[in-house]
Design an enzyme around this catalytic site. Structure first.
Site, PDB file in Angstrom:
ATOM      1  N   GLU A 197      56.841-100.006  46.965  1.00 52.74           N
ATOM      2  CA  GLU A 197      55.545-100.305  47.590  1.00 52.74           C
ATOM      3  C   GLU A 197      54.496-100.841  46.625  1.00 52.74           C
ATOM      4  OE1 GLU A 197      54.001 -97.062  49.880  1.00 52.74           O
ATOM      5  OE2 GLU A 197      55.747 -96.962  51.186  1.00 52.74           O
ATOM      6  N   GLU A 389      62.174 -95.786  53.756  1.00 55.95           N
ATOM      7  CA  GLU A 389      61.325 -94.606  53.980  1.00 55.95           C
ATOM      8  C   GLU A 389      60.822 -94.611  55.409  1.00 55.95           C
ATOM      9  OE1 GLU A 389      57.938 -93.746  51.472  1.00 55.95           O
ATOM     10  OE2 GLU A 389      59.079 -94.156  49.649  1.00 55.95           O
TER      11      GLU A 389
END
Ligand code: NOJ
Length: 478
Positions: A197, A389
């Site tokens: 991320e 995720e």
């Protein structure tokens, strides 16, 4: 109280959010089985070094930016830090045995750069290498696939002292680190992720100052963004060069952006939000450059921070894209958000009661995962997607040796149903990893949000499998 009554009671407490039916029945109703996802679908859990390992200064590890940041108590809402957290550094063997018992096949974890290279570059720390060798070998002995991420936010503090992600030298530092990691573990580890991320750590850590290293403003943000984009491609190239038969990806946080209504100003605001969150790191990798048409401020990167040849350097044909998703957003035009001129319309304003939000304050939007999978699936350059995720934090309590986390269970079932829907419509989604294996240190929020399939008592380090974990155990069994 028996299990059924417990579920019904918690369901009643949860109000209309949860349909009070026994869990097994609920699942039969939506009719999914593991087989529906296909025999090669990867089922895993995700974790990250700083969030689970502890042992912050053991065996030669140097401090990371998260050690420095969390040691200033005011930076973490609860005043806590990751010095010990789940103590995975010492408990990895029994934790991996537990993961195996839950019938997952993939263990996603991250390597702590300051454990492997305490000076950031230069002399490797053999004890750090030994630790990950133990983790990897334990995984392999149990039949678990180790899937490391090279960077999940714990930059060596010594490199931050030289400018961290704002210094273009980070590309060389990261290359050296990736070379060491892949040469050390690439004989046994085939599946790699480069960055976790980049949107989150650049925006929260270099623009807003809410995460480590706590820097603010465009002068930090834009170079941190650009250098991350360069690193993600360069890292991919090094993994592919050093690891025979590598399967290499990188991960992106995503949030499907829906305009508040059909008014042009909100539609345009949602497009800007989408470009910032869902496109800015992905599209340069695909050879499309930054989305400057939608976000003109990104032109400054090209003017000020890019060197000739960077457009080519930013490109890399990843084997898979790690898509991470928690919620969708409703976006409106905002005059108080400079540069982006867009903001989220809060759930409350749309009549969504607080008790339907997660501990993070996030909305539960299963269809949002379907929509963003479709959006990513439409890029011709994306070969494969893995949901690296997805999960939710709810306030869990241990009751009579169990954790009856009916909201989380419902969350997983509804989001998974949307993964399957996208897959059936041709999106090349080939895996799903839960965030997270066990409760852990949730960055600036401390230990309050519990995201695990396994509950952790931080005083005793006792692990208790939650109902959601038991459900996966049953769902994933052959
Ligand atoms: C994003 C991050 O990768 C992970 O570290 C974090 O704990 C979860 N999402 C939940 O916020």
């Amino acid at each position: 109280m028996n299990r059924r009554q417990a579920i019904q009671t918690s369901a009643a407490l949860a109000g209309s959010f949860f349909v009070p039916k026994p869990l097994a029945q609920l699942f039969l109703e939506n009719g999914m089985t593991k087989a529906d996802f296909g025999p090669n679908f990867k089922w895993g859990v995700a974790t990250a070094s700083y969030q689970i390992e502890g042992a912050w200064q053991e065996d030669g590890k140097s401090p990371s930016i998260w050690d420095s940041f969390s040691h200033k108590r005011k930076n973490i809402k609860t005043g806590e830090n990751g010095d010990v957290t789940c103590d995975f550094y010492h408990r990895y063997a029994s934790d991996l045995e537990l993961l195996k018992a839950l019938n997952f096949k993939v263990f996603r974890f991250s390597l702590a750069w300051p454990r492997l290279l305490p000076d950031g570059t230069g002399k490797p720390n053999q004890k750090g290498i030994d630790f990950y060798n133990r983790v990897i070998d334990k995984c392999l002995s149990l039949g678990l696939e180790p899937w490391p991420t090279l960077y999940h936010w714990d930059l060596p503090q010594v490199l931050e002292d030289k400018g961290g992600w704002t210094n273009r030298d980070v590309v060389g530092w990261f290359s050296e680190y990736t070379d060491l990691a892949t040469r050390s573990f690439g004989d046994r580890v085939k599946n790699w992720m480069v960055l976790n991320e980049p949107f989150s750590y650049t925006t929260l850590g270099y623009m807003l100052g809410w995460h480590a290293p706590g820097r603010k403003g465009m002068k930090n943000y834009l170079p941190a963004v650009h250098h991350s984009v360069l690193v993600q491609a360069e890292g991919g190239r090094i993994v592919r060069a050093n690891v025979q038969g590598a399967n290499v990806g990188t991960t992106f946080i995503t949030a499907f952006a829906e305009p508040k209504n059909t008014e042009e100003k909100h539609v345009r605001a949602a497009k800007r939000f989408d470009a910032l969150m869902n496109r800015m790191f992905l599209e340069p990798t695909l050879g499309m450059g930054y989305p400057t048409d939608t976000l003109p401020f990104l032109k400054k990167i090209e003017r000020k921070y890019a060197l000739p040849g960077d457009r080519e350097r930013m490109k890399f044909d990843f084997d898979f894209i790690g898509l991470q998703n928690y919620y969708a957003v409703t976006v409106k035009k905002s005059l108080t958000t400079p540069v982006l001129w867009a903001n989220e319309e809060p759930a409350k304003k749309r009549g969504i009661p607080a008790d339907q939000l997660t501990t993070m304050g996030w909305e539960v939007t299963p269809e949002g995962l379907y929509k963003i999978l479709k959006q990513y699936g439409a890029y011709p350059g994306i070969k494969k997607i893995i949901v690296t995720e997805n999960g939710a934090a709810f306030p869990d309590v241990v009751e009579n040796g169990g954790v009856h986390d009916s909201k989380r269970l419902r969350f997983y079932q509804d989001y998974l149903a949307n993964v399957l829907k996208a897959k059936r419509e041709g999106v090349p989604v080939d895996g799903y990893f839960c965030w997270s294996f066990m409760d852990n240190f949730e960055w600036a929020e401390g230990y309050k949000p519990r995201f695990g399939l396994v509950h952790v008592d931080y005083n005793t380090q006792v692990r208790t499998v939650k109902d959601s974990g038991k459900w996966f155990q049953d769902f994933l069994k052959k």
